[in-house]
Write an enzyme that holds these catalytic residues in place. Structure first.
Site, PDB file in Angstrom:
ATOM      1  N   SER A 106      47.690  47.168  41.584  1.00 20.13           N
ATOM      2  CA  SER A 106      47.690  46.459  42.862  1.00 20.13           C
ATOM      3  C   SER A 106      47.157  47.362  43.976  1.00 20.13           C
ATOM      4  O   SER A 106      46.026  47.833  43.903  1.00 20.13           O
ATOM      5  CB  SER A 106      49.111  45.956  43.151  1.00 20.13           C
ATOM      6  N   HIS A 146      51.211  39.047  37.889  1.00 22.44           N
ATOM      7  CA  HIS A 146      50.744  40.246  38.585  1.00 22.44           C
ATOM      8  C   HIS A 146      51.339  41.531  38.003  1.00 22.44           C
ATOM      9  O   HIS A 146      50.659  42.551  37.937  1.00 22.44           O
ATOM     10  CB  HIS A 146      51.099  40.141  40.070  1.00 22.44           C
TER      11      HIS A 146
END
Length: 273
Positions: free
Chosen positions: A102, A254
């Protein structure tokens, strides 16, 4: 990772006390950078697989995890990248593979842009991309004395489990240990000061023309059901980065290191062999 094998310590880099976990075993070095509001715990399920093939260095970025919530460190990607470079030098590493999740992926890109000669490969997991800087009114507002409390109340509008549901495709993987680990920073007052400073100083993500100048071999790994950073960002990155490959996993969100640790490990091993 076998916690008997890993060494945990605090080191000082850029005048900030940094929490670090590492196993230096003579194998090629792999440095791990977590994402926003996270810690080295992001890679908890990946480490036991990785350590058989690589030396591991993982840090909590300033402002996150167990690292210092400094009120003097400038929380910019440029400074984070400089800190990663200093970490590489601290451990006397060469030909480092950086794994970034991320926001950590964006920091990895900043690092590769700054010191390409020190980086062997990049592994970017659900990497942040193409985000602009915060709007000016928010940057100005961050100087207000009560702004930390605004961030506190905004974050606490949801429970930790709700945030985790957003980063997982398979909600059955969410357990009490994970909830406890991700709740820890929310209990520290200085954490909200760090978030304020990050909002104030964070540049925008690297632009297309800057990405096109990064020739470091890069593996992009994405969950197709990522609700935080869309797989479309991965498709843009693989187009802009001159030497990149994109792999996607179905039914994956994610927090890809928690949902697909074995697949991530196997793809990393294949790419770095």
């Amino acid at each position: 990772m076998d916690r008997n094998q890993i060494k945990s310590e605090f080191i000082t880099i850029s005048n900030v006390k940094i929490f670090c976990e590492h196993v230096i075993n003579g194998k090629p070095p792999m440095l791990f950078i977590h994402g926003f509001a996270s810690s080295t715990y992001t890679f908890n399920r990946l480490f036991p697989l990785i350590e058989k093939h690589f030396s591991i260095i993982a840090i909590d970025l300033p402002g996150f995890g167990r690292s210092e919530k400094s009120t003097t460190f400038v929380y910019s990607f440029k400074n984070y990248a400089e800190l990663i470079e200093q970490c590489i030098d601290y451990f006397k590493l060469t030909n480092v593979t950086i794994v970034g999740h991320s926001m950590g992926g964006q920091i990895a890109l900043y690092t590769a842009k700054a010191v390409p000669e020190k980086i062997n490969k990049l592994i970017l997991l659900g990497c942040s991309g193409y985000l602009k800087r915060a709007k000016k009114f928010l940057i100005y507002a961050s100087y207000l004395p009560f702004f930390n409390y605004i961030i506190y109340f905004y974050i606490h509008k949801k429970e930790v489990k709700d945030y985790l549901k957003n980063v997982f495709y398979n909600h059955s993987l969410i357990n009490d240990e994970m909830i406890s680990e991700f709740r820890k920073p929310l209990l520290e007052k200085k954490f909200y000061q760090s978030l304020t400073r990050l909002l104030r100083y964070r540049e925008g993500d690297l632009l297309s023309h800057q990405l096109k100048a990064i020739y470091t071999p890069t593996l992009l790994i994405w969950g197709e059901e990522d609700n935080v950073v869309s797989v479309n960002i991965g498709k843009r990155l693989v187009y802009d980065l001159p030497n990149a490959k994109l792999i996607t996993y179905k039914e994956t969100g994610h927090l890809i290191t928690e949902e697909r640790p074995v697949e991530v490990f196997e793809d990393i091993l294949s790419y770095t062999s």
